[in-house]
Design an enzyme around this catalytic site. Structure first.
Site, PDB file in Angstrom:
ATOM      1  CG  HIS A  47       4.246   4.734   4.769  1.00 33.42           C
ATOM      2  ND1 HIS A  47       3.384   5.433   5.583  1.00 33.42           N
ATOM      3  CD2 HIS A  47       3.655   3.516   4.605  1.00 33.42           C
ATOM      4  CE1 HIS A  47       2.348   4.682   5.905  1.00 33.42           C
ATOM      5  NE2 HIS A  47       2.476   3.499   5.312  1.00 33.42           N
TER       6      HIS A  47
ATOM      7  CD  GLU B 188       3.645   0.302   7.256  1.00 38.68           C
ATOM      8  OE1 GLU B 188       3.054   0.878   6.320  1.00 38.68           O
ATOM      9  OE2 GLU B 188       3.101   0.007   8.323  1.00 38.68           O
TER      10      GLU B 188
ATOM     11  CG  HIS C 163      -0.246   0.115   2.543  1.00 35.52           C
ATOM     12  ND1 HIS C 163       0.072  -0.974   3.318  1.00 35.52           N
ATOM     13  CD2 HIS C 163       0.210   1.190   3.245  1.00 35.52           C
ATOM     14  CE1 HIS C 163       0.663  -0.585   4.432  1.00 35.52           C
ATOM     15  NE2 HIS C 163       0.779   0.727   4.418  1.00 35.52           N
TER      16      HIS C 163
ATOM     17  CE1 TYR D 270       4.628   3.552   8.417  1.00 34.39           C
ATOM     18  CE2 TYR D 270       4.523   3.167  10.776  1.00 34.39           C
ATOM     19  CZ  TYR D 270       3.885   3.353   9.561  1.00 34.39           C
ATOM     20  OH  TYR D 270       2.532   3.335   9.500  1.00 34.39           O
TER      21      TYR D 270
ATOM     22  CG  HIS E 197      -0.205   0.196  12.023  1.00 37.09           C
ATOM     23  ND1 HIS E 197       0.440   1.396  12.172  1.00 37.09           N
ATOM     24  CD2 HIS E 197       0.345  -0.379  10.929  1.00 37.09           C
ATOM     25  CE1 HIS E 197       1.330   1.525  11.207  1.00 37.09           C
ATOM     26  NE2 HIS E 197       1.308   0.460  10.444  1.00 37.09           N
TER      27      HIS E 197
HETATM   28  C1  M3P Z   1      -0.223   2.929   8.403  1.00 35.82           C
HETATM   29  C2  M3P Z   1      -0.840   1.652   8.125  1.00 35.82           C
HETATM   30  C3  M3P Z   1      -0.253   7.589   9.789  1.00 35.82           C
HETATM   31  C4  M3P Z   1      -0.680   6.199   9.894  1.00 35.82           C
HETATM   32  C5  M3P Z   1      -0.180   5.201   9.222  1.00 35.82           C
HETATM   33  C6  M3P Z   1      -0.708   3.878   9.237  1.00 35.82           C
HETATM   34  C7  M3P Z   1       0.794   8.040   8.877  1.00 35.82           C
HETATM   35  O1  M3P Z   1       0.895   3.131   7.757  1.00 35.82           O
HETATM   36  O2  M3P Z   1      -0.270   0.891   7.356  1.00 35.82           O
HETATM   37  O3  M3P Z   1      -1.915   1.375   8.676  1.00 35.82           O
HETATM   38  O4  M3P Z   1      -0.797   8.409  10.467  1.00 35.82           O
HETATM   39 FE    FE Z   2       1.287   1.872   6.137  1.00 35.35          FE
END
Ligand code: M3P
Ligand code: FE
Length: 303
Positions: A210, A261, A148, A251, A242
């Protein structure tokens, strides 16, 4: 019908040799071609020609490619993008190495997205007949595939509407200010059954936060972390989990400063998946579940 999948990420790098070392030896992607000053790479579990394009000169996103199933759908997305108010241009066969005719769309937030139906099929080393689970000469972190991308936008709600109305994405998770007065801070959207294929967070227009690669499980995330230590990779966050998407993650930065990531886990979505909501008071837990802390670099560095 939504688009099929995220196909490629094309980025700029300041030093091609260092970048190739990172993407090929540390992450384990295979160099498919070097042409016109660009380097094309694919991961071992991907059958299409490439998933990452490196171009020397600067840092940051050039464009993101999404693969579409049919030429009719491509034309539909083009028309819908124009009705939405986006600029579109036709991309001819070969303008992107190994990629067929397509449509380029400038998002309301400025990033360039390209849609295409055809890309040269290279297949994998393990093949499609009695395949082994992984190739013997897997290198470094051994990333499976591109998973992603997360982009930033001054108006994430507008970009969420674009991905929904134009490209048929659905929303897995939303981060809002508070339910009484909901303003969108971030959105996680899918086109198939993954937790997300694109995410958009509040931030500067036309930037990348990312892009992520899939790994098999938590032990492979830890293994990737070991490789990052061996290769002196600059780690931003993790290994951790997450809250949003429930994924497991590290990351880190490529030598030019583009954030990558490695990601695994999460859940299965699909067309009947109900949208999950996070509120800003739980933002840190949503992004980094375990420590419930988000470092300043993570929220301020976009490329
Ligand atoms: C992820 C994900 C931010 C959250 C990122 C979350 C930049 O990268 O893969 O769920 O706030
Ligand atoms: Fe992500």
């Amino acid at each position: 019908m939504p688009v099929n999948k995220i196909g490629f990420v094309h980025i700029r790098v300041t030093d091609m040799d260092e970048a190739v070392e990172h993407y090929s030896n540390t992450l384990g992607q295979e160099i498919v071609s070097r042409e016109g000053g660009k380097v094309y790479l694919k991961a071992w579990d991907e059958f299409d020609h490439h998933s990452v394009v490196l171009e020397e000169g600067g840092v940051g996103l050039v464009k993101i490619g999404y693969k579409v199933d049919t030429v009719d759908e491509l034309a539909t997305y083009e028309k819908r993008a124009q009705s939405f108010g986006c600029t579109t241009t036709r991309v001819s066969n070969g303008e992107n190495l190994a990629v067929g005719d397509g449509v380029a769309i400038t998002l309301p937030s400025g990033q360039r997205v390209e849609l295409y139906t055809e890309i040269e099929y290279l297949g994998t080393q393990t093949g499609t007949l009695n395949p082994d689970p992984w190739p013997r000469d897997m290198r470094g972190a051994g990333v499976h595939r591109l998973d992603h991308a997360l982009i930033s936008a001054d108006d994430p709600a507008m970009v969420e509407r674009f991905f929904g109305e134009v490209l048929g994405f659905r929303i897995s998770e939303r981060l809002i200010t508070d339910p009484g007065n909901p303003v969108l801070i971030g959105t996680w959207m899918f086109c198939g059954q993954k937790a997300h294929d694109i995410a958009v967070v509040k931030g500067p227009d036309n930037k990348l936060h990312h892009f992520a690669y899939w790994l098999e499980d938590w032990s492979q995330i830890l293994h990737a972390g070991d490789v990052f230590a061996m290769d002196d990779v600059s780690v931003d966050v993790g290994p951790t989990r997450h809250g949003i998407t429930r994924g497991k993650t590290i990351y880190f930065f490529d030598p030019s400063g583009n954030r990558n990531e490695v990601f695994t886990g999460g859940y299965i979505t699909g067309s009947d998946f109900p949208t999950i909501t996070w509120t800003a008071d739980q933002l840190a837990k949503g992004i980094i579940y375990i420590s419930r802390e988000v470092n300043e670099r993570f929220t301020t560095v976009f490329t």
